[in-house]
Scaffold this active site. Structure first.
Site, PDB file in Angstrom:
ATOM      1  CD  GLU A   1      30.848  46.397  43.210  1.00 33.03           C
ATOM      2  OE1 GLU A   1      30.937  45.159  43.320  1.00 33.03           O
ATOM      3  OE2 GLU A   1      31.543  47.193  43.869  1.00 33.03           O
TER       4      GLU A   1
ATOM      5  NE  ARG B   1      35.993  52.142  43.638  1.00 32.21           N
ATOM      6  CZ  ARG B   1      36.668  51.015  43.724  1.00 32.21           C
ATOM      7  NH1 ARG B   1      37.829  50.908  43.121  1.00 32.21           N
ATOM      8  NH2 ARG B   1      36.191  50.010  44.411  1.00 32.21           N
TER       9      ARG B   1
ATOM     10  CB  THR C   1      32.642  52.854  45.784  1.00 33.91           C
ATOM     11  OG1 THR C   1      33.351  51.997  44.869  1.00 33.91           O
ATOM     12  CG2 THR C   1      33.683  53.571  46.617  1.00 33.91           C
TER      13      THR C   1
ATOM     14  CE  LYS D   1      33.852  44.761  48.408  1.00 35.90           C
ATOM     15  NZ  LYS D   1      33.772  45.897  47.482  1.00 35.90           N
TER      16      LYS D   1
HETATM   17  C1  3PG Z   1      37.752  47.290  44.363  1.00 40.26           C
HETATM   18  O1  3PG Z   1      37.071  47.771  45.244  1.00 40.26           O
HETATM   19  O2  3PG Z   1      38.502  47.936  43.636  1.00 40.26           O
HETATM   20  C2  3PG Z   1      37.594  45.853  44.183  1.00 40.26           C
HETATM   21  O3  3PG Z   1      37.905  45.211  45.326  1.00 40.26           O
HETATM   22  C3  3PG Z   1      38.325  45.315  43.019  1.00 40.26           C
HETATM   23  O4  3PG Z   1      39.550  44.891  43.414  1.00 40.26           O
HETATM   24  P1  3PG Z   1      40.464  44.191  42.337  1.00 40.26           P
HETATM   25  O5  3PG Z   1      40.916  45.260  41.386  1.00 40.26           O
HETATM   26  O6  3PG Z   1      41.596  43.636  43.161  1.00 40.26           O
HETATM   27  O7  3PG Z   1      39.639  43.130  41.676  1.00 40.26           O
END
Ligand code: 3PG
Length: 215
Positions: free
Chosen positions: A46, A50, A74, A134
């Site tokens: 994934e 971002r 995202t 999710k």
């Molecule tokens: C995110 O969207 O950043 C994910 O949920 C990852 O979260 P984490 O850094 O707590 O694993």
């Protein structure tokens, strides 16, 4: 852009115990990082939308690491879904759920893991045909207790908890009957990317693959 539904959300979730949540700021990191994860047994990647480089990173991985299956994280709009599909993504992960994003992913042939954090959001996603979801942000929004509570009314829904998941708490989550896999950013630490420490990424992936058996 392909609209053939070549992959299901359940297939994405069942491939390994952990879906790595990846933030890439440098296109040069994309291919060695993907190869390192694949070497450790993690294929579903994934790449989050971002950073300005995210789409180019997806294209590079798609072209140069055929063993990997690139997903877009995202995804918050129809435009995100369309851009991700054009960049070679085969699945999408969203931090929340809207019908617009759900339809856009269907239109471009992306399997979608929609993000939910409440019963109403689960019901909306189910109403639109999504039953693999999710749970985000999982540990901040109730974690194990929330998943256990949901297992009653939402007995037909399966989750990928993401957000605050660590190697320490992942096994407890994976042991829950309504959890298929978890998501987390720990497999690709920013300092490993900066140092080009691909061996560390492979080792983290191997440890993540082993989580299933220790639950
Ligand atoms: C995110 O969207 O950043 C994910 O949920 C990852 O979260 P984490 O850094 O707590 O694993």
């Amino acid at each position: 852009m392909s609209t053939a539904p070549s992959l299901t959300a359940l297939q994405v979730m069942q491939d390994a115990p952990v879906i790595p949540v990846i933030v890439l700021n440098d296109v040069a990191h994309a291919v060695p990082m993907a190869r390192a994860l694949v070497a450790g047994g993690i294929r579903m990647l994934e790449v989050t939308l971002r950073t300005p480089q995210a789409l180019e990173c997806m294209r590079a991985i798609t072209q140069e690491v055929p063993e990997a299956v690139v997903g877009a994280g995202t995804v918050r709009s129809a435009a995100d879904a369309q851009a991700a599909a054009l960049a070679g993504a085969r699945f999408a992960v969203s931090p929340g759920y809207t019908r617009t994003v759900g339809q856009a992913c269907r239109d471009v042939g992306l399997a979608l893991l929609p993000g939910v954090a409440t019963g109403s959001e689960i019901m909306q996603a189910q109403e639109d045909g999504f039953t693999e979801l999710k749970f985000f942000p999982a540990m901040q929004a109730g974690g194990v207790a929330m998943l256990k509570a949901w297992s009653g009314p939402f007995f037909d829904v399966r989750f990928c908890p993401t957000g605050g998941v660590t190697p320490e708490n992942a096994s407890t989550l994976l042991a829950l009957p309504n959890v298929v896999c978890v998501g987390g950013s720990w497999l690709v630490p920013p300092d490993a990317l900066a140092l080009g420490d691909w061996g560390r990424v492979t080792a983290l992936a191997q440890a993540a693959v082993g989580l299933r058996n220790t639950a």
